[in-house]
Design an enzyme around this catalytic site. Structure first.
Site, short mmCIF file in Angstrom:
data_model
loop_
_atom_site.label_atom_id
_atom_site.label_comp_id
_atom_site.label_asym_id
_atom_site.label_seq_id
_atom_site.Cartn_x
_atom_site.Cartn_y
_atom_site.Cartn_z
N ASP A 36 0.85 -1.20 0.00
CA ASP A 36 0.00 0.00 0.00
C ASP A 36 0.89 1.25 0.00
O ASP A 36 0.67 2.20 -0.77
CB ASP A 36 -0.88 0.06 1.26
N TYR A 81 -7.49 -3.67 15.10
CA TYR A 81 -7.04 -4.65 14.11
C TYR A 81 -6.58 -5.94 14.76
O TYR A 81 -5.95 -5.94 15.81
CB TYR A 81 -5.87 -4.05 13.30
N GLY A 159 -0.80 -10.39 -0.92
CA GLY A 159 -1.63 -9.18 -1.00
C GLY A 159 -3.01 -9.50 -1.56
O GLY A 159 -3.88 -8.64 -1.60
N ASP A 161 -5.43 -11.82 -0.45
CA ASP A 161 -5.61 -12.71 0.69
C ASP A 161 -6.39 -14.00 0.43
O ASP A 161 -5.95 -15.07 0.79
CB ASP A 161 -6.31 -11.95 1.83
N TYR A 347 -13.90 -9.74 -1.90
CA TYR A 347 -12.49 -9.41 -1.74
C TYR A 347 -11.64 -9.77 -2.97
O TYR A 347 -11.76 -9.12 -3.98
CB TYR A 347 -12.02 -10.14 -0.47
N GLU A 391 -12.17 0.56 -1.60
CA GLU A 391 -11.13 -0.46 -1.50
C GLU A 391 -11.14 -1.32 -2.77
O GLU A 391 -10.09 -1.66 -3.29
CB GLU A 391 -11.38 -1.33 -0.26
C1 GLC Z 1 -5.83 -6.44 2.66
C2 GLC Z 1 -5.41 -6.65 1.23
C3 GLC Z 1 -3.94 -6.35 1.08
C4 GLC Z 1 -3.67 -4.93 1.57
C5 GLC Z 1 -4.22 -4.71 2.98
C6 GLC Z 1 -4.18 -3.25 3.39
O1 GLC Z 1 -5.21 -7.34 3.52
O2 GLC Z 1 -5.69 -7.95 0.80
O3 GLC Z 1 -3.53 -6.49 -0.25
O4 GLC Z 1 -2.32 -4.65 1.53
O5 GLC Z 1 -5.55 -5.13 3.04
O6 GLC Z 1 -4.87 -2.45 2.47
#
Ligand code: GLC
Length: 425
Positions: A36, A81, A159, A161, A347, A391
Protein backbone atom coordinates in the site's frame (compact mmCIF):
# COMPACT_ATOMS: atom_id res chain seq x y z
CA UNK A 1 -9.09 16.34 -14.97
CA UNK A 2 -11.04 18.55 -12.60
CA UNK A 3 -8.95 19.99 -9.81
CA UNK A 4 -11.61 19.15 -7.24
CA UNK A 5 -11.17 15.43 -8.00
CA UNK A 6 -7.43 15.76 -7.49
CA UNK A 7 -8.02 17.75 -4.32
CA UNK A 8 -10.30 15.00 -3.03
CA UNK A 9 -7.71 12.33 -3.81
CA UNK A 10 -5.04 14.32 -1.98
CA UNK A 11 -7.33 14.85 0.96
CA UNK A 12 -7.80 11.07 1.34
CA UNK A 13 -4.01 10.77 1.65
CA UNK A 14 -3.93 13.68 4.11
CA UNK A 15 -6.68 12.10 6.24
CA UNK A 16 -4.81 8.79 6.39
CA UNK A 17 -1.42 10.41 7.06
CA UNK A 18 -0.20 9.49 10.53
CA UNK A 19 2.92 11.67 10.35
CA UNK A 20 5.48 10.41 7.82
CA UNK A 21 3.56 7.28 6.93
CA UNK A 22 0.03 6.55 5.72
CA UNK A 23 -2.47 3.94 6.88
CA UNK A 24 -4.45 2.12 4.14
CA UNK A 25 -7.66 3.42 5.72
CA UNK A 26 -8.76 4.47 9.18
CA UNK A 27 -9.82 1.76 11.71
CA UNK A 28 -9.92 -1.34 9.42
CA UNK A 29 -6.15 -1.04 8.69
CA UNK A 30 -4.62 1.30 11.31
CA UNK A 31 -0.90 0.65 10.61
CA UNK A 32 1.57 0.91 7.72
CA UNK A 33 1.24 -1.77 5.04
CA UNK A 34 4.13 -2.59 2.69
CA UNK A 35 2.74 -2.50 -0.84
CA UNK A 36 0.00 0.00 0.00
CA UNK A 37 2.73 2.44 1.04
CA UNK A 38 4.75 1.87 -2.12
CA UNK A 39 1.76 2.97 -4.22
CA UNK A 40 1.00 5.79 -1.82
CA UNK A 41 4.60 7.00 -2.16
CA UNK A 42 4.13 7.20 -5.93
CA UNK A 43 0.88 9.10 -5.42
CA UNK A 44 2.63 11.59 -3.16
CA UNK A 45 5.39 11.94 -5.73
CA UNK A 46 2.90 13.60 -8.07
CA UNK A 47 2.95 16.65 -5.78
CA UNK A 48 5.39 16.24 -2.85
CA UNK A 49 8.73 14.42 -3.27
CA UNK A 50 9.77 14.95 0.32
CA UNK A 51 6.60 13.28 1.62
CA UNK A 52 6.91 10.49 -0.97
CA UNK A 53 10.38 9.66 0.33
CA UNK A 54 9.21 9.74 3.96
CA UNK A 55 6.68 7.04 3.13
CA UNK A 56 9.42 4.67 1.90
CA UNK A 57 11.73 5.69 4.75
CA UNK A 58 9.05 4.70 7.25
CA UNK A 59 8.86 1.29 5.54
CA UNK A 60 12.66 0.99 5.69
CA UNK A 61 12.54 1.65 9.45
CA UNK A 62 10.59 -1.59 9.73
CA UNK A 63 13.12 -3.55 7.66
CA UNK A 64 14.59 -6.59 9.42
CA UNK A 65 18.33 -7.22 9.79
CA UNK A 66 18.07 -9.98 7.15
CA UNK A 67 16.59 -7.52 4.63
CA UNK A 68 12.92 -8.45 4.80
CA UNK A 69 10.50 -5.52 4.61
CA UNK A 70 7.44 -6.61 6.57
CA UNK A 71 3.84 -6.66 5.44
CA UNK A 72 2.74 -4.54 8.43
CA UNK A 73 4.69 -2.07 10.56
CA UNK A 74 3.01 -1.25 13.85
CA UNK A 75 4.48 2.22 14.35
CA UNK A 76 1.90 3.08 16.99
CA UNK A 77 -0.53 0.84 18.90
CA UNK A 78 -4.18 0.57 17.79
CA UNK A 79 -6.98 -1.62 19.08
CA UNK A 80 -9.08 -1.97 15.94
CA UNK A 81 -7.04 -4.65 14.11
CA UNK A 82 -6.39 -8.37 14.53
CA UNK A 83 -3.75 -9.92 14.48
CA UNK A 84 -1.66 -7.35 16.33
CA UNK A 85 1.96 -7.53 17.57
CA UNK A 86 1.07 -9.87 20.47
CA UNK A 87 0.03 -12.52 17.93
CA UNK A 88 3.00 -12.04 15.59
CA UNK A 89 5.61 -12.20 18.39
CA UNK A 90 8.49 -10.92 16.21
CA UNK A 91 11.61 -9.33 17.66
CA UNK A 92 12.10 -6.16 15.60
CA UNK A 93 12.35 -2.97 17.70
CA UNK A 94 9.40 -1.32 15.98
CA UNK A 95 6.84 -4.14 16.16
CA UNK A 96 6.09 -5.69 12.76
CA UNK A 97 4.36 -8.72 11.32
CA UNK A 98 6.67 -11.60 10.37
CA UNK A 99 5.92 -11.89 6.66
CA UNK A 100 6.30 -9.62 3.63
CA UNK A 101 4.15 -8.39 0.72
CA UNK A 102 4.56 -7.76 -3.03
CA UNK A 103 7.89 -5.94 -3.55
CA UNK A 104 6.68 -2.75 -5.22
CA UNK A 105 9.31 -0.83 -3.20
CA UNK A 106 11.97 -0.51 -5.94
CA UNK A 107 9.38 0.39 -8.58
CA UNK A 108 8.18 3.21 -6.33
CA UNK A 109 11.71 4.36 -5.60
CA UNK A 110 12.58 4.54 -9.28
CA UNK A 111 9.38 6.46 -9.96
CA UNK A 112 10.25 9.02 -7.28
CA UNK A 113 13.94 9.21 -8.24
CA UNK A 114 13.02 10.09 -11.82
CA UNK A 115 11.32 13.31 -10.68
CA UNK A 116 13.39 14.25 -7.62
CA UNK A 117 15.86 17.16 -7.56
CA UNK A 118 19.53 16.82 -6.57
CA UNK A 119 18.79 17.75 -2.95
CA UNK A 120 17.08 14.37 -2.47
CA UNK A 121 20.00 12.26 -3.75
CA UNK A 122 21.37 11.12 -0.35
CA UNK A 123 17.91 9.96 0.76
CA UNK A 124 17.34 8.07 -2.49
CA UNK A 125 20.78 6.47 -2.26
CA UNK A 126 19.95 5.21 1.26
CA UNK A 127 16.63 3.80 0.04
CA UNK A 128 18.39 2.10 -2.87
CA UNK A 129 20.43 0.18 -0.26
CA UNK A 130 17.24 -0.84 1.55
CA UNK A 131 15.82 -2.07 -1.77
CA UNK A 132 18.98 -4.01 -2.54
CA UNK A 133 18.91 -5.72 0.87
CA UNK A 134 15.23 -6.54 0.33
CA UNK A 135 15.85 -8.19 -3.03
CA UNK A 136 18.77 -10.17 -1.59
CA UNK A 137 16.41 -11.41 1.11
CA UNK A 138 13.91 -12.58 -1.49
CA UNK A 139 16.57 -14.61 -3.22
CA UNK A 140 18.10 -16.12 -0.11
CA UNK A 141 15.00 -16.73 2.01
CA UNK A 142 12.45 -17.48 -0.69
CA UNK A 143 14.44 -19.09 -3.48
CA UNK A 144 17.17 -20.94 -1.60
CA UNK A 145 17.52 -23.44 -4.45
CA UNK A 146 18.14 -20.67 -7.03
CA UNK A 147 15.34 -21.62 -9.48
CA UNK A 148 14.39 -18.06 -10.35
CA UNK A 149 10.94 -18.56 -8.78
CA UNK A 150 10.31 -17.10 -5.33
CA UNK A 151 7.83 -18.57 -2.87
CA UNK A 152 5.39 -17.08 -0.42
CA UNK A 153 4.83 -18.87 2.88
CA UNK A 154 1.59 -17.11 3.78
CA UNK A 155 -1.35 -16.00 1.65
CA UNK A 156 -1.19 -12.52 3.22
CA UNK A 157 2.18 -12.10 1.55
CA UNK A 158 0.54 -12.19 -1.88
CA UNK A 159 -1.63 -9.18 -1.00
CA UNK A 160 -4.53 -11.13 -2.55
CA UNK A 161 -5.61 -12.71 0.69
CA UNK A 162 -8.45 -15.05 -0.24
CA UNK A 163 -7.89 -15.61 -3.97
CA UNK A 164 -9.21 -19.03 -5.11
CA UNK A 165 -5.59 -19.78 -6.06
CA UNK A 166 -4.87 -20.48 -2.40
CA UNK A 167 -7.84 -22.83 -1.80
CA UNK A 168 -6.01 -26.00 -2.77
CA UNK A 169 -2.71 -25.32 -1.01
CA UNK A 170 -4.65 -24.24 2.07
CA UNK A 171 -6.57 -27.52 2.16
CA UNK A 172 -3.48 -29.08 3.72
CA UNK A 173 -3.11 -26.37 6.37
CA UNK A 174 -4.77 -27.39 9.65
CA UNK A 175 -7.38 -25.13 11.26
CA UNK A 176 -5.93 -25.55 14.75
CA UNK A 177 -4.54 -22.45 16.43
CA UNK A 178 -2.97 -21.63 19.77
CA UNK A 179 -4.17 -18.03 19.37
CA UNK A 180 -7.73 -16.96 20.04
CA UNK A 181 -9.10 -15.46 16.84
CA UNK A 182 -10.93 -12.16 17.05
CA UNK A 183 -12.54 -11.02 13.79
CA UNK A 184 -12.12 -7.27 14.34
CA UNK A 185 -12.53 -6.78 10.56
CA UNK A 186 -16.20 -7.80 10.80
CA UNK A 187 -16.93 -4.81 13.01
CA UNK A 188 -15.98 -2.55 10.08
CA UNK A 189 -17.24 -4.35 6.95
CA UNK A 190 -19.91 -6.83 5.87
CA UNK A 191 -18.94 -10.49 6.49
CA UNK A 192 -20.12 -11.42 2.99
CA UNK A 193 -17.24 -9.43 1.51
CA UNK A 194 -14.52 -10.84 3.77
CA UNK A 195 -12.66 -14.14 4.13
CA UNK A 196 -14.55 -16.86 6.04
CA UNK A 197 -13.81 -18.02 9.63
CA UNK A 198 -12.28 -21.32 8.54
CA UNK A 199 -9.91 -19.43 6.23
CA UNK A 200 -8.90 -17.20 9.13
CA UNK A 201 -8.10 -20.21 11.35
CA UNK A 202 -5.70 -21.48 8.68
CA UNK A 203 -4.08 -18.04 8.28
CA UNK A 204 -3.45 -17.92 12.03
CA UNK A 205 -2.27 -21.55 12.15
CA UNK A 206 0.64 -20.48 9.92
CA UNK A 207 1.39 -17.44 12.09
CA UNK A 208 1.49 -19.67 15.20
CA UNK A 209 3.79 -22.15 13.45
CA UNK A 210 6.27 -19.50 12.28
CA UNK A 211 6.25 -17.73 15.66
CA UNK A 212 7.10 -21.08 17.27
CA UNK A 213 10.09 -21.28 14.89
CA UNK A 214 11.25 -17.83 16.01
CA UNK A 215 10.61 -16.46 12.49
CA UNK A 216 13.80 -18.12 11.29
CA UNK A 217 13.61 -17.97 7.48
CA UNK A 218 15.28 -21.32 6.85
CA UNK A 219 13.26 -23.16 9.49
CA UNK A 220 10.08 -21.68 8.01
CA UNK A 221 11.13 -22.85 4.54
CA UNK A 222 11.63 -26.39 5.86
CA UNK A 223 8.57 -26.71 8.09
CA UNK A 224 5.82 -24.91 6.21
CA UNK A 225 2.78 -26.74 4.81
CA UNK A 226 2.14 -23.70 2.53
CA UNK A 227 4.69 -22.88 -0.17
CA UNK A 228 3.36 -21.18 -3.26
CA UNK A 229 4.92 -19.39 -6.23
CA UNK A 230 2.56 -16.43 -6.49
CA UNK A 231 2.44 -15.13 -10.04
CA UNK A 232 1.84 -11.58 -8.81
CA UNK A 233 4.93 -11.50 -6.65
CA UNK A 234 7.16 -13.22 -9.18
CA UNK A 235 6.16 -10.72 -11.87
CA UNK A 236 6.44 -7.69 -9.58
CA UNK A 237 9.82 -8.84 -8.31
CA UNK A 238 11.00 -9.30 -11.91
CA UNK A 239 9.94 -5.75 -12.77
CA UNK A 240 11.38 -4.38 -9.52
CA UNK A 241 14.71 -6.08 -10.15
CA UNK A 242 14.86 -4.28 -13.49
CA UNK A 243 14.07 -0.98 -11.73
CA UNK A 244 16.73 -1.67 -9.10
CA UNK A 245 19.23 -2.36 -11.89
CA UNK A 246 18.53 1.08 -13.37
CA UNK A 247 18.86 2.70 -9.93
CA UNK A 248 22.16 0.86 -9.46
CA UNK A 249 23.58 2.76 -12.44
CA UNK A 250 23.33 5.91 -10.31
CA UNK A 251 23.65 4.60 -6.80
CA UNK A 252 25.30 1.19 -6.91
CA UNK A 253 28.70 -0.39 -7.48
CA UNK A 254 29.90 -2.44 -10.44
CA UNK A 255 29.60 -5.61 -8.34
CA UNK A 256 26.03 -4.75 -7.34
CA UNK A 257 25.03 -4.15 -10.96
CA UNK A 258 26.38 -7.58 -11.89
CA UNK A 259 24.60 -9.20 -8.96
CA UNK A 260 21.28 -7.56 -9.89
CA UNK A 261 21.69 -8.51 -13.55
CA UNK A 262 22.17 -12.15 -12.71
CA UNK A 263 19.15 -12.23 -10.38
CA UNK A 264 17.13 -10.49 -13.03
CA UNK A 265 18.06 -13.07 -15.68
CA UNK A 266 17.13 -15.91 -13.31
CA UNK A 267 13.76 -14.32 -12.54
CA UNK A 268 13.00 -13.87 -16.24
CA UNK A 269 13.69 -17.58 -16.77
CA UNK A 270 11.52 -18.48 -13.80
CA UNK A 271 8.60 -16.45 -15.15
CA UNK A 272 8.73 -18.40 -18.40
CA UNK A 273 7.97 -21.54 -16.38
CA UNK A 274 4.85 -19.93 -14.92
CA UNK A 275 3.12 -19.51 -18.29
CA UNK A 276 0.08 -21.79 -18.19
CA UNK A 277 -0.77 -23.13 -21.61
CA UNK A 278 -4.10 -24.63 -20.50
CA UNK A 279 -5.62 -21.32 -19.43
CA UNK A 280 -3.71 -19.03 -21.79
CA UNK A 281 -2.45 -16.90 -18.92
CA UNK A 282 0.36 -16.86 -16.36
CA UNK A 283 -0.52 -18.68 -13.16
CA UNK A 284 0.65 -19.32 -9.63
CA UNK A 285 2.03 -22.74 -8.70
CA UNK A 286 1.83 -24.86 -5.58
CA UNK A 287 5.47 -25.65 -4.87
CA UNK A 288 4.65 -28.54 -2.53
CA UNK A 289 2.45 -30.51 -4.95
CA UNK A 290 4.18 -28.99 -7.99
CA UNK A 291 0.75 -28.25 -9.51
CA UNK A 292 0.08 -25.14 -11.58
CA UNK A 293 -3.16 -23.40 -10.64
CA UNK A 294 -5.61 -23.48 -13.49
CA UNK A 295 -7.48 -20.37 -12.43
CA UNK A 296 -7.45 -17.11 -14.33
CA UNK A 297 -6.73 -14.17 -12.05
CA UNK A 298 -5.85 -10.54 -12.70
CA UNK A 299 -2.34 -11.07 -11.35
CA UNK A 300 -1.79 -13.48 -14.24
CA UNK A 301 -1.41 -10.39 -16.46
CA UNK A 302 1.44 -8.92 -14.42
CA UNK A 303 4.35 -10.53 -16.32
CA UNK A 304 3.48 -7.87 -18.93
CA UNK A 305 5.51 -5.60 -16.65
CA UNK A 306 8.71 -7.50 -17.34
CA UNK A 307 11.23 -8.02 -20.07
CA UNK A 308 10.13 -11.64 -20.19
CA UNK A 309 6.84 -11.63 -22.10
CA UNK A 310 6.82 -13.48 -25.40
CA UNK A 311 4.52 -12.59 -28.31
CA UNK A 312 2.20 -15.57 -27.76
CA UNK A 313 1.57 -14.53 -24.14
CA UNK A 314 1.07 -10.88 -25.09
CA UNK A 315 -1.48 -11.78 -27.71
CA UNK A 316 -3.39 -14.09 -25.43
CA UNK A 317 -3.59 -11.39 -22.73
CA UNK A 318 -4.74 -8.80 -25.22
CA UNK A 319 -7.56 -11.10 -26.36
CA UNK A 320 -8.56 -11.81 -22.78
CA UNK A 321 -8.79 -8.07 -22.03
CA UNK A 322 -10.78 -7.40 -25.20
CA UNK A 323 -13.19 -10.16 -24.14
CA UNK A 324 -13.78 -8.46 -20.79
CA UNK A 325 -14.41 -5.12 -22.41
CA UNK A 326 -16.82 -6.61 -24.93
CA UNK A 327 -18.74 -8.34 -22.14
CA UNK A 328 -19.10 -4.97 -20.42
CA UNK A 329 -17.24 -6.23 -17.36
CA UNK A 330 -15.24 -3.68 -15.42
CA UNK A 331 -11.64 -4.74 -16.08
CA UNK A 332 -9.79 -6.52 -14.56
CA UNK A 333 -11.64 -8.77 -12.06
CA UNK A 334 -9.26 -10.24 -9.46
CA UNK A 335 -10.67 -13.64 -10.40
CA UNK A 336 -12.01 -13.54 -13.95
CA UNK A 337 -15.77 -13.88 -14.39
CA UNK A 338 -16.77 -17.51 -14.92
CA UNK A 339 -13.74 -19.02 -13.21
CA UNK A 340 -14.30 -21.57 -10.46
CA UNK A 341 -14.42 -19.67 -7.18
CA UNK A 342 -15.51 -16.37 -8.76
CA UNK A 343 -17.57 -14.21 -6.37
CA UNK A 344 -18.14 -10.62 -7.51
CA UNK A 345 -18.14 -9.06 -4.04
CA UNK A 346 -15.79 -11.20 -1.97
CA UNK A 347 -12.49 -9.41 -1.74
CA UNK A 348 -9.94 -11.12 -4.04
CA UNK A 349 -12.35 -13.65 -5.50
CA UNK A 350 -13.74 -11.28 -8.14
CA UNK A 351 -13.67 -7.56 -7.25
CA UNK A 352 -11.50 -5.14 -9.22
CA UNK A 353 -8.62 -3.46 -7.36
CA UNK A 354 -7.21 -0.17 -8.64
CA UNK A 355 -3.59 -1.01 -7.80
CA UNK A 356 -3.54 -4.23 -9.78
CA UNK A 357 -5.22 -2.44 -12.69
CA UNK A 358 -2.57 0.26 -12.55
CA UNK A 359 0.21 -2.32 -12.84
CA UNK A 360 -1.58 -4.19 -15.62
CA UNK A 361 -1.99 -0.96 -17.58
CA UNK A 362 1.72 -0.15 -17.13
CA UNK A 363 2.42 -3.69 -18.35
CA UNK A 364 0.40 -3.26 -21.55
CA UNK A 365 2.13 0.08 -22.11
CA UNK A 366 5.53 -1.49 -21.62
CA UNK A 367 4.72 -4.11 -24.24
CA UNK A 368 3.78 -1.41 -26.75
CA UNK A 369 0.02 -1.95 -26.38
CA UNK A 370 -0.92 1.65 -25.60
CA UNK A 371 -4.58 1.23 -26.55
CA UNK A 372 -5.09 -1.56 -24.00
CA UNK A 373 -3.23 0.45 -21.35
CA UNK A 374 -5.50 3.42 -21.98
CA UNK A 375 -8.66 1.29 -21.79
CA UNK A 376 -7.66 -0.16 -18.42
CA UNK A 377 -6.69 3.27 -17.04
CA UNK A 378 -9.93 4.86 -18.24
CA UNK A 379 -11.97 2.08 -16.65
CA UNK A 380 -10.15 2.41 -13.33
CA UNK A 381 -10.45 6.17 -13.24
CA UNK A 382 -14.11 6.03 -14.35
CA UNK A 383 -14.98 3.64 -11.50
CA UNK A 384 -13.22 5.82 -8.92
CA UNK A 385 -14.85 9.00 -10.17
CA UNK A 386 -18.28 7.40 -10.14
CA UNK A 387 -18.24 5.74 -6.72
CA UNK A 388 -15.26 7.09 -4.79
CA UNK A 389 -11.90 6.00 -3.43
CA UNK A 390 -13.16 2.54 -2.52
CA UNK A 391 -11.13 -0.46 -1.50
CA UNK A 392 -12.45 -2.48 -4.46
CA UNK A 393 -15.23 -2.60 -7.07
CA UNK A 394 -17.80 -5.19 -8.13
CA UNK A 395 -16.83 -6.02 -11.75
CA UNK A 396 -20.44 -6.71 -12.76
CA UNK A 397 -22.35 -3.85 -11.12
CA UNK A 398 -19.39 -1.43 -10.69
CA UNK A 399 -20.51 -0.85 -7.11
CA UNK A 400 -17.77 0.48 -4.81
CA UNK A 401 -17.08 -1.85 -1.87
CA UNK A 402 -15.21 -1.99 1.42
CA UNK A 403 -15.31 1.68 2.46
CA UNK A 404 -14.61 4.87 0.57
CA UNK A 405 -11.34 6.35 1.84
CA UNK A 406 -8.58 4.05 0.73
CA UNK A 407 -5.13 5.54 0.38
CA UNK A 408 -3.90 3.40 -2.47
CA UNK A 409 -7.04 3.97 -4.53
CA UNK A 410 -6.52 7.73 -4.06
CA UNK A 411 -2.85 7.33 -5.04
CA UNK A 412 -3.81 5.50 -8.24
CA UNK A 413 -6.35 8.23 -9.05
CA UNK A 414 -3.53 10.78 -8.79
CA UNK A 415 -1.18 8.71 -10.93
CA UNK A 416 -3.65 8.07 -13.75
CA UNK A 417 -4.87 11.68 -13.68
CA UNK A 418 -1.30 12.91 -14.02
CA UNK A 419 -0.65 10.60 -16.99
CA UNK A 420 -3.81 11.84 -18.64
CA UNK A 421 -2.90 15.47 -18.16
CA UNK A 422 0.53 14.77 -19.64
CA UNK A 423 -1.14 13.19 -22.68
CA UNK A 424 -3.48 16.15 -23.08
CA UNK A 425 -0.68 18.72 -22.78
C1 GLC B 1 -5.83 -6.44 2.66
C2 GLC B 1 -5.41 -6.65 1.23
C3 GLC B 1 -3.94 -6.35 1.08
C4 GLC B 1 -3.67 -4.93 1.57
C5 GLC B 1 -4.22 -4.71 2.98
C6 GLC B 1 -4.18 -3.25 3.39
O1 GLC B 1 -5.21 -7.34 3.52
O2 GLC B 1 -5.69 -7.95 0.80
O3 GLC B 1 -3.53 -6.49 -0.25
O4 GLC B 1 -2.32 -4.65 1.53
O5 GLC B 1 -5.55 -5.13 3.04
O6 GLC B 1 -4.87 -2.45 2.47
Amino acid sequence: MSSSFIERARSVLAANDRGGYTVPTDRLYPFQWNWDSAFVAMGFATFDIDRALSELEALARGQWADGMIPQIIFHKPAETYFPGPDVWRTSHTIPTSGITQPPVFALALEFIAARAGAEFTPRIAALYRAGLAYHRWWEKARDPEGRGIVAVLHNWETGRDNSPEWDEPFARVPQTTTTTIVRRDLGHVDAAMRPRDEDYRRYIHLVDLYASLGWDAMAMWRETPFKVADIGINAILGASEEALGRLAKRFGSEAERAEIASRRARLAKGLAELWNERIGLYASRDLISGKAMDVRVSAGFLPLLTEHCPAEARQSMQQRLDGLLKANTLPVPSTLVGEPGFEPKRYWRGPVWAVVNYLIARGFARQGMGEQAREVDEATLGAIREVGFCEYFDPLTREGLGGGTFSWTAAIALLISEDRMALAA
